[in-house]
Design an enzyme around this catalytic site. Structure first.
Site, PDB file in Angstrom:
ATOM      1  N   SER A 282      -9.904-137.898  52.038  1.00  0.00           N
ATOM      2  CA  SER A 282     -10.836-136.849  51.620  1.00  0.00           C
ATOM      3  C   SER A 282     -10.242-135.960  50.543  1.00  0.00           C
ATOM      4  O   SER A 282      -9.044-135.986  50.254  1.00  0.00           O
ATOM      5  CB  SER A 282     -11.255-135.976  52.811  1.00  0.00           C
ATOM      6  N   ILE A 283     -11.101-135.100  50.004  1.00  0.00           N
ATOM      7  CA  ILE A 283     -10.712-134.139  48.980  1.00  0.00           C
ATOM      8  C   ILE A 283      -9.734-133.104  49.515  1.00  0.00           C
ATOM      9  O   ILE A 283      -8.984-132.478  48.752  1.00  0.00           O
ATOM     10  CB  ILE A 283     -11.980-133.447  48.427  1.00  0.00           C
ATOM     11  N   LYS A 284      -9.689-132.927  50.832  1.00  0.00           N
ATOM     12  CA  LYS A 284      -8.832-131.906  51.430  1.00  0.00           C
ATOM     13  C   LYS A 284      -7.341-132.223  51.292  1.00  0.00           C
ATOM     14  O   LYS A 284      -6.502-131.332  51.458  1.00  0.00           O
ATOM     15  CB  LYS A 284      -9.186-131.723  52.898  1.00  0.00           C
ATOM     16  N   ASP A 285      -7.007-133.462  50.968  1.00  0.00           N
ATOM     17  CA  ASP A 285      -5.594-133.778  50.715  1.00  0.00           C
ATOM     18  C   ASP A 285      -5.007-132.863  49.648  1.00  0.00           C
ATOM     19  O   ASP A 285      -3.836-132.482  49.706  1.00  0.00           O
ATOM     20  CB  ASP A 285      -5.449-135.227  50.237  1.00  0.00           C
ATOM     21  N   ARG A 286      -5.830-132.532  48.655  1.00  0.00           N
ATOM     22  CA  ARG A 286      -5.353-131.731  47.529  1.00  0.00           C
ATOM     23  C   ARG A 286      -4.883-130.350  47.985  1.00  0.00           C
ATOM     24  O   ARG A 286      -3.786-129.905  47.634  1.00  0.00           O
ATOM     25  CB  ARG A 286      -6.481-131.553  46.501  1.00  0.00           C
TER      26      ARG A 286
END
Length: 345
Positions: A40-44
């Site tokens: 997901s984008i939350k890795d960033r």
């Protein structure tokens, strides 16, 4: 060559969606954030905040990370905690899909499931539960994703520039849903710093407070309600949400988000989660208001694999009041063995 797992975070591809119902000469591009290693984008934001915490000494070897999550931030925390030797304790509302919960457990995290209906400030609310657990564990670290400015900063420094490098001045609008507000605030702020005419439109589920707050400047408790789309909208104002970075907020219904997910799968070959469906639905609405030629860009935050028991399950959709799915090409039930007739060839 990538040497470490965290080095694979970011630089996700951007693809054009060409088979949806768009006005003539309006193009729609989507950044495939579900291709990050944690899904997901939350890795960033998790990598960005943990790196900062380690550099400041706020998170030390063998420490414990406590955080509230709707699943994706938790997966990123569990992934990086596993690679760096931390313990992860994660709280989440009970509407989070079973697939997400099982993923966090598989990565070694401890999860605490709280009632979705718990009101902000109550001891059972998943955010308040995380804060209490953090306070009870001296030396633990909490990302505080909802109120941490590093959340939006991560997108200002990574997601925004990556989109701009590919699409540059042709961008007319960036559309995305939000819960913490990090993606829409950071990415939108960066894109508008490059071209002030770019619209930044937040897609907000009915039952969330952001739509009424943006348009009327008040938090109306009577507007707070439950909804099925995970990871977007909120029942309290997140400090990370920068309303000055937004040009508009529009509302989406669960059914529209889920129907768009199915359209993405059968028309574009993209199996995505509910927030992706909401984002693309929002893009289609914004497209009707733009003067062509125009280009819209959004993000697809996570994969539909995490929602096979919900969004892509006909029985779940019907049981939750979304009617009979109309998506063609669904696999029909096999007849019983006794009803099959053999054929000679």
């Amino acid at each position: 060559m990538t040497k470490h797992l965290q080095d694979a975070i970011g630089q996700t591809p951007i693809v054009e969606l060409t088979r949806l119902d768009l006005p003539e000469r309006v193009r729609l591009f989507a950044k495939l954030e579900y291709l990050n290693p944690g899904g997901s984008i939350k890795d960033r934001i998790v990598r960005y905040i943990i790196d900062d915490a380690e550099q400041r000494g706020a998170l030390r070897a063998g420490g414990t990370i406590v955080e509230n999550t709707s699943g994706n931030t938790g997966a990123a925390i569990a992934m990086l905690a596993a690679t760096r030797g931390y313990r992860a304790i994660l709280t989440m509302p009970d509407k989070v899909s079973r697939e997400k919960q099982d993923t966090l457990r598989a990565l070694g995290a401890e999860i605490i499931v709280c009632p979705t209906a718990a009101s902000p400030g109550s001891p059972d609310h998943y955010v308040d539960t995380a804060r209490r657990l953090h306070a009870e564990r001296p030396g633990s670290f909490m990302l505080n994703q909802y109120d941490n400015p590093l959340n939006a900063e991560a997108h200002f420094r990574t997601t925004g520039p990556e989109i701009w490098r590919v699409l540059k001045n042709q961008i007319a609008a960036f559309v995305a849903a939000g819960s913490t507000g990090g993606t829409i605030s950071g990415t939108g702020r960066y894109l508008r710093s490059q071209k002030s005419e770019i619209r930044t439109v937040l897609v907000d589920p009915i039952g969330s407070i952001y739509h009424s707050y943006f348009h009327r400047g008040v938090v109306d408790p009577s507007m707070i309600g439950t909804y099925h789309v995970e990871g977007i909208g909120e029942d309290h104002l997140a400090e990370c949400m920068d309303f000055s970075a937004l040009t508009d907020v529009i509302q989406v219904e669960d059914g529209d988000a889920f129907a768009t997910c199915r359209d993405l799968a059968r028309k574009e070959g993209l199996l995505c989660g509910g927030s992706s469906g909401a984002n693309v639905w929002g893009c289609l609405q914004v497209a009707k208001t733009l003067r062509a030629p125009a280009t819209i860009v959004t993000v697809l935050p996570d994969s539909g694999v995490k929602y096979m028991s919900k969004i892509y399950n006909d029985d779940w959709l019907i049981a939750n009041g979304f009617g009979e799915p109309t998506t063609p090409g669904l696999i029909s039930r096999c007849p019983s063995v006794g009803s099959l007739q053999s054929k000679r060839v």
